[in-house]
Structures are given as C-alpha cells and as structure tokens.
Design an enzyme around this catalytic site. Structure first.
Site, PDB file in Angstrom:
ATOM      1  NE  ARG A   1      50.774 -13.802  -8.720  1.00 47.41           N
ATOM      2  CZ  ARG A   1      52.070 -14.048  -8.754  1.00 47.41           C
ATOM      3  NH1 ARG A   1      52.900 -13.138  -9.181  1.00 47.41           N
ATOM      4  NH2 ARG A   1      52.540 -15.212  -8.366  1.00 47.41           N
TER       5      ARG A   1
ATOM      6  CG  HIS B   1      51.197  -7.970  -2.667  1.00 46.66           C
ATOM      7  ND1 HIS B   1      52.535  -7.751  -2.897  1.00 46.66           N
ATOM      8  CD2 HIS B   1      51.052  -9.329  -2.635  1.00 46.66           C
ATOM      9  CE1 HIS B   1      53.165  -8.910  -2.998  1.00 46.66           C
ATOM     10  NE2 HIS B   1      52.289  -9.882  -2.858  1.00 46.66           N
TER      11      HIS B   1
ATOM     12  CE  LYS C   1      58.741 -17.173  -1.635  1.00 46.92           C
ATOM     13  NZ  LYS C   1      57.824 -16.245  -2.295  1.00 46.92           N
TER      14      LYS C   1
ATOM     15  CB  SER D   1      57.466  -9.680  -4.749  1.00 43.78           C
ATOM     16  OG  SER D   1      56.296  -9.274  -4.107  1.00 43.78           O
TER      17      SER D   1
HETATM   18  O1  PNS Z   1      54.195 -13.847  -0.449  1.00 39.84           O
HETATM   19  P1  PNS Z   1      54.498 -15.313  -0.354  1.00 39.84           P
HETATM   20  O2  PNS Z   1      55.995 -15.537  -0.295  1.00 39.84           O
HETATM   21  O3  PNS Z   1      53.825 -16.114  -1.401  1.00 39.84           O
HETATM   22  O4  PNS Z   1      53.897 -15.772   1.065  1.00 39.84           O
HETATM   23  C1  PNS Z   1      54.048 -17.082   1.489  1.00 39.84           C
HETATM   24  C2  PNS Z   1      53.563 -17.254   2.934  1.00 39.84           C
HETATM   25  C3  PNS Z   1      54.267 -16.274   3.849  1.00 39.84           C
HETATM   26  C4  PNS Z   1      52.078 -17.004   3.013  1.00 39.84           C
HETATM   27  C5  PNS Z   1      53.896 -18.699   3.327  1.00 39.84           C
HETATM   28  O5  PNS Z   1      55.243 -18.937   3.045  1.00 39.84           O
HETATM   29  C6  PNS Z   1      53.648 -19.001   4.798  1.00 39.84           C
HETATM   30  O6  PNS Z   1      52.527 -19.140   5.208  1.00 39.84           O
HETATM   31  N1  PNS Z   1      54.741 -19.093   5.586  1.00 39.84           N
HETATM   32  C7  PNS Z   1      54.679 -19.403   6.989  1.00 39.84           C
HETATM   33  C8  PNS Z   1      55.188 -20.815   7.258  1.00 39.84           C
HETATM   34  C9  PNS Z   1      54.073 -21.844   7.170  1.00 39.84           C
HETATM   35  O7  PNS Z   1      53.070 -21.754   7.844  1.00 39.84           O
HETATM   36  N2  PNS Z   1      54.263 -22.856   6.294  1.00 39.84           N
HETATM   37  C10 PNS Z   1      53.319 -23.898   6.080  1.00 39.84           C
HETATM   38  C11 PNS Z   1      52.214 -23.512   5.106  1.00 39.84           C
HETATM   39  S1  PNS Z   1      50.985 -24.790   4.971  1.00 39.84           S
END
Ligand code: PNS
Length: 171
Positions: free
Chosen positions: A99, A25, A49, A136
């Site tokens: 990644r 990150h 999650k 993570s």
């Molecule tokens: O580090 P991560 O868990 O891969 O991050 C995921 C994240 C936070 C980027 C994604 O879950 C997110 O954007 N969550 C907000 C909810 C949302 O907008 N969902 C629709 C995505 S199209």
C-alpha cells in the site's frame, strides 16, 4: 489445509491475517487471479498479533463469499511458518500487496527470508491508490468507534460486522 491443484503451473499463495478482509485485499486477489493459474488465499492461524476480532472460521467464510466470483481462487488456512506451508502446498509464488512505501521496507526482508527458507519468491502487487489508506487495523478501529465501514470492506464482510454490532453509533 489444502495444496494447490496439481495442474497449476503458476500457483500463488496470498497469505494474511484478514481480520477482516478489506476491499484492498479483494482488489489484490482479483488482480492476482488474472495473472496466475490459481490463487490460494491462506489465512494465518494464531497470528502474532492481538486477539483477532473474527474467528478463523468467520474469516475463511467471509473471504470465500467475497471471492465466489473468481473460479481460480481457493481459501484455506495455515499454521506456523509460511515457508513450510508454501513448500508443502506446491506453490510457485507468494503474492503480497503493497500500500505504502513503509510496507515495502518490512515486506522486503520477509520476502527474502521466505525465499531463503522455501526457495519460493514473492511478487508484490501495488495497491490501487483508492485503497492505499485502508488496512484491517484501521477498519477495526473506526468500526469500533462507530463509523460505517461499508466503503472499506466487501459486502460479505460488512454483513458479518453488522451482525456483531447491528447499527453504527451516531457521530
Ligand atoms: O495480513 P498480515 O497480518 O500482514 O499477514 C502477515 C502474514 C500472515 C503474511 C505473516 O505474519 C506470516 O507469514 N506469518 C506466518 C509466520 C511466518 O512464516 N513468519 C516468518 C515470516 S519471514
């Protein structure tokens, strides 16, 4: 939740769970900070999650410390739709790290949905191969099983991890 500075023409949002932030990150943030005027690292509140290992405050604080050498990087959090946060923050781009190829498959549809909802595009930065296996989830798993994770997380994160579980268990 802060917006991006009004003078920023190219203001990027780097969203994630960051539970915890990894060296991968940090590498993406450093490279994004060299490309965009401003980078806002946005920690999602209540990700869909499992229960996070770190509280929101801990995650924000660890990231703040890890990016303290980057003057154009800010740290904040958001709830709900990323698309709403991005619009309200006035961001011009979303940054995501990739990644492995399977990341691209899921991130592609997410990027298209976010663009459809907000009009804001996503820019993908390929992970440095050095960090391509570091997530993570894996860091938490090996840490919980007693591994030393110093190679995979920034020192600011390691300190907090060690304070939660002082010494790695012997193999
Ligand atoms: O580090 P991560 O868990 O891969 O991050 C995921 C994240 C936070 C980027 C994604 O879950 C997110 O954007 N969550 C907000 C909810 C949302 O907008 N969902 C629709 C995505 S199209």
């Amino acid at each position: 939740m802060n917006g991006v500075p009004s003078q920023s023409r190219n203001a990027a949002i780097y969203p994630g769970s960051f539970d915890p932030m990894t060296r991968g990150h940090l590498d993406v943030i450093e490279r994004a900070a060299a490309i965009f005027d401003t980078v806002v690292v946005a920690v999602v509140v209540n990700p869909q999650k499992r229960e996070p290992l770190f509280t929101l405050d801990e995650r924000e604080e660890m990231i703040r410390e890890a990016v303290s050498h980057l003057p154009n990087v800010q740290v904040t959090h958001f709830r709900g739709l990323l698309a709403n946060f991005v619009r309200h923050a006035g961001a011009t781009v979303i940054v995501k790290g990739l990644r492995v190829v399977s990341d691209f498959e899921s991130e592609m549809s997410t990027a298209l949905m976010n663009r459809s909802l907000s009009g804001v595009d996503t820019v993908f930065l390929p992970s440095d191969p050095k960090w391509s296996f570091v997530s993570s989830t894996l860091v938490k798993e090996v840490y919980n099983l007693g591994a030393d994770v110093a190679d995979y997380v920034p020192p600011a994160v390691l300190n907090v991890m060690r304070s939660k579980r002082p010494e790695p268990r012997p193999a």
